[in-house]
Write an enzyme that holds these catalytic residues in place. Structure first.
Site, PDB file in Angstrom:
ATOM      1  N   LYS A 151       0.846  -1.186   0.000  1.00  0.00           N
ATOM      2  CA  LYS A 151       0.000   0.000   0.000  1.00  0.00           C
ATOM      3  C   LYS A 151       0.880   1.234   0.000  1.00  0.00           C
ATOM      4  O   LYS A 151       2.004   1.130   0.505  1.00  0.00           O
ATOM      5  CB  LYS A 151      -0.955   0.000   1.181  1.00  0.00           C
ATOM      6  CG  LYS A 151      -0.374  -0.274   2.580  1.00  0.00           C
ATOM      7  CD  LYS A 151       0.726   0.551   3.186  1.00  0.00           C
ATOM      8  CE  LYS A 151       0.613   2.030   3.302  1.00  0.00           C
ATOM      9  NZ  LYS A 151       1.863   2.627   3.915  1.00  0.00           N
ATOM     10  N   TYR A 242      -4.961   4.112   5.944  1.00  0.00           N
ATOM     11  CA  TYR A 242      -5.518   3.157   6.911  1.00  0.00           C
ATOM     12  C   TYR A 242      -6.839   3.681   7.483  1.00  0.00           C
ATOM     13  O   TYR A 242      -7.743   2.889   7.787  1.00  0.00           O
ATOM     14  CB  TYR A 242      -4.541   2.915   8.062  1.00  0.00           C
ATOM     15  CG  TYR A 242      -3.331   2.086   7.685  1.00  0.00           C
ATOM     16  CD1 TYR A 242      -3.380   0.699   7.766  1.00  0.00           C
ATOM     17  CD2 TYR A 242      -2.153   2.681   7.271  1.00  0.00           C
ATOM     18  CE1 TYR A 242      -2.279  -0.071   7.435  1.00  0.00           C
ATOM     19  CE2 TYR A 242      -1.040   1.923   6.935  1.00  0.00           C
ATOM     20  CZ  TYR A 242      -1.111   0.546   7.018  1.00  0.00           C
ATOM     21  OH  TYR A 242      -0.014  -0.202   6.684  1.00  0.00           O
TER      22      TYR A 242
HETATM   23  P1  NDP Z   1      12.314   1.773   2.285  1.00  0.00           P
HETATM   24  O1  NDP Z   1      12.824   3.033   1.706  1.00  0.00           O
HETATM   25  O2  NDP Z   1      12.852   1.334   3.590  1.00  0.00           O
HETATM   26  O3  NDP Z   1      12.548   0.575   1.241  1.00  0.00           O
HETATM   27  C1  NDP Z   1      12.317   0.712  -0.133  1.00  0.00           C
HETATM   28  C2  NDP Z   1      13.371  -0.092  -0.900  1.00  0.00           C
HETATM   29  O4  NDP Z   1      13.094   0.035  -2.279  1.00  0.00           O
HETATM   30  C3  NDP Z   1      14.800   0.431  -0.746  1.00  0.00           C
HETATM   31  O5  NDP Z   1      15.451  -0.021   0.411  1.00  0.00           O
HETATM   32  C4  NDP Z   1      15.428  -0.106  -1.999  1.00  0.00           C
HETATM   33  O6  NDP Z   1      15.775  -1.474  -1.811  1.00  0.00           O
HETATM   34  C5  NDP Z   1      14.299  -0.089  -3.021  1.00  0.00           C
HETATM   35  N1  NDP Z   1      14.416   1.021  -3.982  1.00  0.00           N
HETATM   36  C6  NDP Z   1      14.572   0.873  -5.311  1.00  0.00           C
HETATM   37  N2  NDP Z   1      14.663   2.055  -5.913  1.00  0.00           N
HETATM   38  C7  NDP Z   1      14.605   2.999  -4.943  1.00  0.00           C
HETATM   39  C8  NDP Z   1      14.680   4.411  -4.961  1.00  0.00           C
HETATM   40  N3  NDP Z   1      14.812   5.107  -6.098  1.00  0.00           N
HETATM   41  N4  NDP Z   1      14.613   5.072  -3.782  1.00  0.00           N
HETATM   42  C9  NDP Z   1      14.448   4.396  -2.620  1.00  0.00           C
HETATM   43  N5  NDP Z   1      14.371   3.043  -2.555  1.00  0.00           N
HETATM   44  C10 NDP Z   1      14.445   2.349  -3.705  1.00  0.00           C
HETATM   45  O7  NDP Z   1      10.737   1.900   2.355  1.00  0.00           O
HETATM   46  P2  NDP Z   1       9.705   1.049   3.208  1.00  0.00           P
HETATM   47  O8  NDP Z   1      10.185  -0.341   3.318  1.00  0.00           O
HETATM   48  O9  NDP Z   1       9.378   1.776   4.427  1.00  0.00           O
HETATM   49  O10 NDP Z   1       8.410   1.104   2.258  1.00  0.00           O
HETATM   50  C11 NDP Z   1       8.335   0.384   1.061  1.00  0.00           C
HETATM   51  C12 NDP Z   1       6.860   0.220   0.656  1.00  0.00           C
HETATM   52  O11 NDP Z   1       6.198  -0.556   1.646  1.00  0.00           O
HETATM   53  C13 NDP Z   1       6.082   1.532   0.584  1.00  0.00           C
HETATM   54  O12 NDP Z   1       5.186   1.471  -0.485  1.00  0.00           O
HETATM   55  C14 NDP Z   1       5.336   1.604   1.895  1.00  0.00           C
HETATM   56  O13 NDP Z   1       4.129   2.337   1.816  1.00  0.00           O
HETATM   57  C15 NDP Z   1       5.073   0.138   2.154  1.00  0.00           C
HETATM   58  N6  NDP Z   1       4.979  -0.145   3.596  1.00  0.00           N
HETATM   59  C16 NDP Z   1       3.910  -0.863   4.045  1.00  0.00           C
HETATM   60  C17 NDP Z   1       3.769  -1.140   5.367  1.00  0.00           C
HETATM   61  C18 NDP Z   1       2.606  -1.942   5.840  1.00  0.00           C
HETATM   62  O14 NDP Z   1       2.398  -1.995   7.054  1.00  0.00           O
HETATM   63  N7  NDP Z   1       1.853  -2.588   4.969  1.00  0.00           N
HETATM   64  C19 NDP Z   1       4.734  -0.663   6.359  1.00  0.00           C
HETATM   65  C20 NDP Z   1       5.867   0.035   5.783  1.00  0.00           C
HETATM   66  C21 NDP Z   1       5.958   0.288   4.438  1.00  0.00           C
HETATM   67  P3  NDP Z   1      17.062  -2.132  -2.479  1.00  0.00           P
HETATM   68  O15 NDP Z   1      18.231  -1.424  -1.881  1.00  0.00           O
HETATM   69  O16 NDP Z   1      16.950  -3.550  -2.078  1.00  0.00           O
HETATM   70  O17 NDP Z   1      16.948  -1.940  -3.968  1.00  0.00           O
END
Ligand code: NDP
Length: 387
Positions: A151, A242
């Site tokens: 989401k 939410y």
């Molecule tokens: P993060 O920034 O921690 O993780 C995103 C990951 O995406 C990065 O670590 C990276 O992984 C990859 N990535 C690839 N391209 C990019 C870019 N240009 N900039 C940044 N990151 C990039 O975010 P979150 O984990 O907090 O959130 C990710 C998704 O999950 C969002 O859509 C958020 O809304 C959702 N979410 C849902 C939750 C829930 O409870 N359902 C809780 C938290 C988040 P890599 O280095 O491996 O390529």
């Protein structure tokens, strides 16, 4: 666990909204970066026999994947973490070691499409920044894999529709990471509201917010959340969703109109995305919902009054520690179930039984329709916008 679809679609009330323009950069970004929507042949995704586990590949090894989904996959009964997609080689090494994922099941964003040839992977779980959800969901579908997308489903209604169409065309299932549909207190309030156990719900107060402090803005998982192009919006897209979900699954209805206002107290941080929004949703059965979301304050509550009583979940939207009560007393339900493990097991069951997810792409789409209406109301100075 009951996985029956819980909301009846109401296409007629949404149709009007299609005229509303997509907000933000998401639509344009999709058009520019996504693969063509026609002409790519996908091998239809297979159902998985009951005796086999469902292989999941996580795309984007950030905070949520690392803190919740990777560990939750170890708690599932029917899923297995079998693949990784990451742009960070050091993360690939650490995850391979920790979870025993073989080299040949590790991809980066350029090699991602080769996952089509990998029979170990049944499900691709997109955990990327919001603006990347549409592209990677569509590419996953075209690779013939079932998809879970986090989401908000995407940054615009237009993208959501393209994602749904791609999954339909490819014959794969699409699910959205709405973990609370698998949490016992939230399942209880769906019943209390939709079955009118205490009479029809008249008024709800739903809010979810947390504070982004000044010194957190350069953390990677915060940085993209402050960028309109990457996030598609601010607190509303991230956590306000939410509160919208809660209003929709307690009433079992789709809102017909919204009124909203935004307040910005730290424009130096929130120059691109929203900081605090208050919104009111009107439902066709008469329920009025007072919604709030913020990146400037912590609140976390779902509260509903009905003609003959009330119920509440507070704290409501976290990964654990959820607590509920009604005018009759506390809800006697487990407070710390592994929501993500339940969510993934439920999807695996849908694949095995060839039925839709409890939280389909249409669920994600409806929330984006409400979000776009909220932004439209704010842009119109708080005018009432019909959905
Ligand atoms: P993060 O920034 O921690 O993780 C995103 C990951 O995406 C990065 O670590 C990276 O992984 C990859 N990535 C690839 N391209 C990019 C870019 N240009 N900039 C940044 N990151 C990039 O975010 P979150 O984990 O907090 O959130 C990710 C998704 O999950 C969002 O859509 C958020 O809304 C959702 N979410 C849902 C939750 C829930 O409870 N359902 C809780 C938290 C988040 P890599 O280095 O491996 O390529």
């Amino acid at each position: 666990m009951d996985d029956a679809p819980f909301l009846a679609p109401d296409a007629s009330t949404r149709r009007q909204f299609l005229k509303t323009l997509s907000r933000g950069m998401g639509g344009a970004a999709l058009a520019a970066s996504a693969p063509p929507l026609v002409g790519r042949a996908a091998a239809p995704a297979e159902t998985v026999p009951d005796e086999e586990t469902v292989g999941v590949a996580l795309v984007g090894l950030g905070n949520y994947a690392t803190g919740q989904l990777g560990p939750a996959l170890q708690e599932t009964t029917t899923c297995e973490l079998r693949g990784l997609v990451t742009g960070t080689p050091a993360k690939a090494e650490a995850w391979k070691k920790k979870y025993g994922v073989p080299d040949e099941n590790v991809y980066d964003y350029d090699t991602f499409d080769r996952i089509a040839d990998n029979d170990d992977i049944d499900v691709i779980y997109v955990v990327l920044p919001n603006s990347m959800h549409a592209e990677y969901t569509i590419r996953a579908a075209e690779a013939g894999k079932h998809v879970i997308c986090e989401k908000p489903m995407a940054t615009s209604v237009r993208e959501c529709k393209a994602m749904i169409a791609a999954c339909e065309r490819a014959g794969v299932k699409l699910s959205i990471g709405y973990r609370l549909h698998f949490e016992p207190h939230h399942q209880r309030v769906m019943t209390l509201g939709q079955d009118e156990v205490f009479g029809p719900v008249t008024v709800m107060q739903n809010g979810f917010g947390f504070r982004i402090s000044e010194d957190a803005t350069d953390q990677p998982h915060i940085e993209w959340r402050l960028d309109e192009e990457m996030a598609g919006g601010g607190a509303l897209m991230d956590v306000g969703i939410y509160a919208i979900q809660g209003a929709r699954y307690v009433t079992g209805e789709e809102p017909v109109a919204v009124t909203a206002h935004e307040y910005k107290t730290r424009p130096e941080i929130f120059d691109e995305v929203d900081e605090t929004i208050f919104f009111q949703l009107e439902f066709p059965g008469g329920t009025v919902v007072d919604g709030s979301t913020s990146y400037n304050g912590s609140f976390n509550r779902l509260y509903a009054t009905a003609t003959d009583g009330w119920f509440e979940v507070s704290p409501s939207y976290g990964y654990g520690g959820v607590q509920g009560r009604t005018h009759e007393g506390p809800m006697d339900l487990p407070r710390d179930v592994n929501q993500q493990a339940r969510q993934m097991d439920a999807f695996a069951e849908c694949i095995r039984q060839d039925r839709p997810s409890r939280v389909t792409g249409e669920e994600g789409l409806r929330d984006l329709e409400v979000i776009e209406a909220i932004y439209a109301s704010i842009e119109a100075g708080g005018r009432r916008v019909e959905i």
